[in-house]
Structures are given as C-alpha cells and as structure tokens.
Design a protein around this motif. Structure first.
Motif, PDB file in Angstrom:
ATOM      1  N   ASP A  91       0.306   4.286  -0.433  1.00 57.38           N
ATOM      2  CA  ASP A  91      -0.051   5.467  -0.152  1.00 57.38           C
ATOM      3  C   ASP A  91      -0.406   5.890   1.499  1.00 57.38           C
ATOM      4  N   ARG A  92      -0.133   4.744   2.296  1.00 56.80           N
ATOM      5  CA  ARG A  92      -0.549   4.795   3.591  1.00 56.80           C
ATOM      6  C   ARG A  92       0.411   5.733   4.496  1.00 56.80           C
ATOM      7  N   HIS A  93       0.282   6.366   5.149  1.00 52.86           N
ATOM      8  CA  HIS A  93       0.968   7.209   6.240  1.00 52.86           C
ATOM      9  C   HIS A  93       2.072   7.846   5.179  1.00 52.86           C
ATOM     10  N   ASP A 124       0.759  -1.093  -0.018  1.00 52.06           N
ATOM     11  CA  ASP A 124      -0.149  -0.044  -0.033  1.00 52.06           C
ATOM     12  C   ASP A 124       0.955   1.187   0.034  1.00 52.06           C
ATOM     13  N   ASP A 148       6.746  -0.025   6.260  1.00 51.01           N
ATOM     14  CA  ASP A 148       7.083   0.173   4.690  1.00 51.01           C
ATOM     15  C   ASP A 148       7.852  -0.901   4.393  1.00 51.01           C
ATOM     16  N   GLU A 163       2.176  -0.936  10.681  1.00 53.29           N
ATOM     17  CA  GLU A 163       2.123  -0.844   9.162  1.00 53.29           C
ATOM     18  C   GLU A 163       3.583  -0.398   8.564  1.00 53.29           C
TER      19      GLU A 163
END
Length: 300
Positions: free
Chosen positions: A151-153, A149, A271, A269
């Motif tokens: 685009d998260r944080h 994902d 990266d 979450e």
C-alpha cells in the motif's frame, strides 16, 4: 486472428513469487505433491497472503487502469492445475486482474517465456531462474522474507537495479576480482568512453521506459527507477555514460562505494530491487522486495 502480447510489458512469475505459499511449500517438501494439492484445494476459499512480488504486480497492473492495456502478468508455475485454482482465486480476492497462466506440475516452466515474449521472470526456484537467464530473459529469485508493503506510495512504481552483472555485464567485476580496487579504477578510467556491455536486465529497463508513454498517452502510474551500485568516483562516470549511450535513463543514482545498500534502499522504498549478490539482497530485503540475479562472475 489470435490474441497477441506484442507491444505489452509481459511479466511472468511463479505462484510462490506472487503469494506467500511458504507454509504450503513445506508440506510439499515434507510429504508429497498429493498432500500439497489437497491442502491447496482445502484452502481454496482462503485467499493467500501477498508474496514478495505482490506490490510490483499490483502497481504494474495499475498501468491498465485507464482502459489501455500496457501490461500483461502471467502465472508461470510448477504448480499443478488444481493448485492453480487457488492462485487465480487468490488473485481475484486481492483485486488482481490475471487471466493467463501455465501450470506444469513439477516440470521446469521457463521454456514458456519465449512464446510469451516475457520481459521479466520471477520465481522462488533458483534452477528455473538460472535457466531463464541462460535463455536470455531477465530473471531473479525472490527473497521470500522480504519486507512487503503493497500500500505504500500507491501511485508510483519504484524499481531499483544494481549495476554490474545486472544492468551491465560483469566485465568490470571480473577486473575487480583479478586486479583489486586500484586496478578496477584504472580500468574504468581507461575505458570511460566505451559503453559497458549490456547485462541481463537492460531489456527490462528499456521496456519500463517504453511503458510510461505507451501509445502516446500518459500512464496512470508514475514510474521511478534507481541505480544502486557499489561503484564510486571515478568509476561512476562509465556507468552513467553507458546509460546515455543506450538512450535510457534512471531517475536516481546511488554510488555507494561499498556501503551497505539496505539503509539507502529503505529511503527509496522500492517495490522491487535486483542485485547479483545475495548479501546485498539480504540487506535490501529489510527495506522492500528483493530478487537475486544469479549472473556474472560472483555467481559462477
């Protein structure tokens, strides 16, 4: 005067780590390199979808957003130069500013890590990763089916590390393998004030901390790191004391005592997450990008 990458965080990665080329790779494996080259050229105008390391690279390049170059990302690939056209085209289409690449058409590329001064190497090729580690470079094999994902944080880069055999050496894991949990805890109590020897990813953690305030200017992206380890009390203390002795720190620490790491990483979450055990990587991959570090006694 030639260009220099000194004082930059340098990340090298294969094209399959950055983009999802699994379909193309199956053509290579089932047919030959000429069929693979033709397919890549036929798809030149079609941007490849993001791969496992895409969120990490996107966030790292954002550290350069204020005009101060802090990070250099280099493609280091077994691809041929023709297929490399699609790699750079896909990077451009996805808004990634990449300028450097080495394409070896099947030959192992890890030898180029040295002139690059790389702080990290990511690849889908297990042999290349092992040889990079043996040469002294932090390296991991990406888990191709990790949850991605990008685009998260968006304004925060989150990286999580296992401890033993990743940030630290495998000294304690060898004790655990030989003496069991009780012997391991006794060993860690005895040597609590003796720093653990460094593992393969200590240089990366140090480089990440330097990145945050390079040239004395606050970076455009926040950095958050975590230690996610199967250690529990009393073995936690030696890990923390070791980081303090090294003069480095992490923002979060999870001492899980053998619990499944995946659900905890799902809350963090990341990266990217680095671990020396494939089972932990498989669990972590459901939460975010993961890479296997084939280091230490569990990977002999």
């Amino acid at each position: 005067m030639p260009a220099s990458l000194d004082h930059l965080l340098v990340v090298a990665l294969s094209s399959r780590a950055l983009f999802d080329f699994e379909e193309e790779n199956r053509v290579f494996e089932e047919q030959d390199d000429r069929a693979y080259m033709k397919l890549q050229l036929d798809r030149l105008e079609r941007a490849a979808p993001p791969g496992v390391a895409f969120p990490l690279v996107k966030k790292l390049l954002a550290f350069n957003a204020d005009g101060r170059q802090r990070v250099e990302v280099v493609i280091l690939s077994r691809n041929d130069p023709v297929s490399g056209l699609r790699v750079f085209r896909s990077a451009e289409e996805n808004g990634l500013k990449l300028g450097r690449g080495v394409f070896t058409r099947g030959r192992p590329p890890y030898a180029f890590l040295d002139p690059l001064g790389a702080h990290l190497f990511l690849s889908a090729n297990a042999d290349d990763v092992r040889k990079a580690l043996a040469a002294g470079f932090p390296a991991a094999q990406v888990f191709a089916h990790s949850h991605v994902d990008p685009d998260r944080h968006a304004e925060e880069l989150r990286i999580a590390f296992d401890g033993d055999a990743v940030l630290f050496s495998d000294e304690a894991e060898r004790v655990y393998a030989a003496q069991g949990l009780s012997g391991f805890h006794d060993h860690e109590r005895t040597y609590v004030e003796r720093p653990l020897p460094p593992g393969p990813f200590k240089p990366l953690l140090e480089a990440l901390q330097r990145l945050q305030n390079l040239d004395g200017a606050p970076a455009p992206v926040r950095l958050r790191t975590a230690l996610v380890t199967a250690r529990s009390a009393p073995a936690h203390e030696r890990a923390i004391r070791t980081l303090m002795q090294w003069g480095v720190s992490v923002d979060e620490a999870m001492f899980l005592g053998g619990l499944d790491k995946g659900p905890f990483l799902a809350k963090f979450e990341p990266d990217f997450f680095f671990d020396d055990q494939t089972g932990h990587c498989e669990s972590a991959a459901r939460a975010g990008p993961a890479g296997h570090v084939p280091s230490g006694v569990r990977n002999v």
